[in-house]
Write an enzyme that holds these catalytic residues in place. Sequence first.
Site, short mmCIF file in Angstrom:
data_model
loop_
_atom_site.label_atom_id
_atom_site.label_comp_id
_atom_site.label_asym_id
_atom_site.label_seq_id
_atom_site.Cartn_x
_atom_site.Cartn_y
_atom_site.Cartn_z
N GLY A 13 0.83 -1.19 0.00
CA GLY A 13 0.00 0.00 0.00
C GLY A 13 0.87 1.24 0.00
N CYS A 14 0.42 2.27 0.65
CA CYS A 14 1.16 3.53 0.71
C CYS A 14 2.51 3.31 1.39
CB CYS A 14 0.33 4.56 1.48
SG CYS A 14 1.19 6.12 1.72
N PHE A 15 3.56 3.79 0.77
CA PHE A 15 4.90 3.57 1.34
C PHE A 15 5.09 4.30 2.66
CE2 PHE A 15 6.63 6.37 -2.40
CZ PHE A 15 6.11 7.54 -1.86
N TYR A 157 -4.04 11.51 7.21
CA TYR A 157 -3.74 10.14 6.79
C TYR A 157 -2.91 9.43 7.85
CZ TYR A 157 -2.35 6.27 3.77
OH TYR A 157 -2.15 5.02 3.22
#
Length: 182
Positions: A13-15, A157
């Site tokens: 997913g998001c690094f 986030y």
Amino acid sequence: MSNTLAVATIGGGCFWCVDAVFREVNGIHSAVSGYSGGQVPGHPTYREVCSGLTGHAEVVQLEFDPSVISYADVLRIFMTTHDPTTLNRQGADVGTQYRSVIYYHDEQQRETAAKVLEEMQAYYDEPIVTELSPAVAFYAATEDHQNYYNKQPNQGYCSYVITPKLQKLRRLHSEKLRTTKA
């Protein structure tokens, strides 16, 4: 500690999430957010990768001390701090750039990763869809994407996605964590 560091390249997913998790793990020497696995030549930008058109995955390249943490344990932590059963998706992040992937750097890593994937399947109701591929070119993301969580812990986030992952890490793998934050 040994003088020889090993490399692992993983995407879940998001690094920013993967980076934040491994910065807390004992034996991790460095975590660099970046991109790998794409078909477009040259160094892609964040915007290009986010478009989903380059074929790259957001990944983190780790340097770790195998005398402190094994490659198998790096992968076990990775597999329990993201959802390896969702294809091209982690939560609200959707697209091939967010795929679950392990890029192995040699045959021993490939064999270890295959065993860990098989072992971890017992913990999931759905099939694991983590891609297992040979390592290819790695491109570091810009400095503003490095160590993002620690620089921006109150960003939305970070608060809603990364903080719960870190809480899960601490609950599941407390024995593998640094005694003091690096």
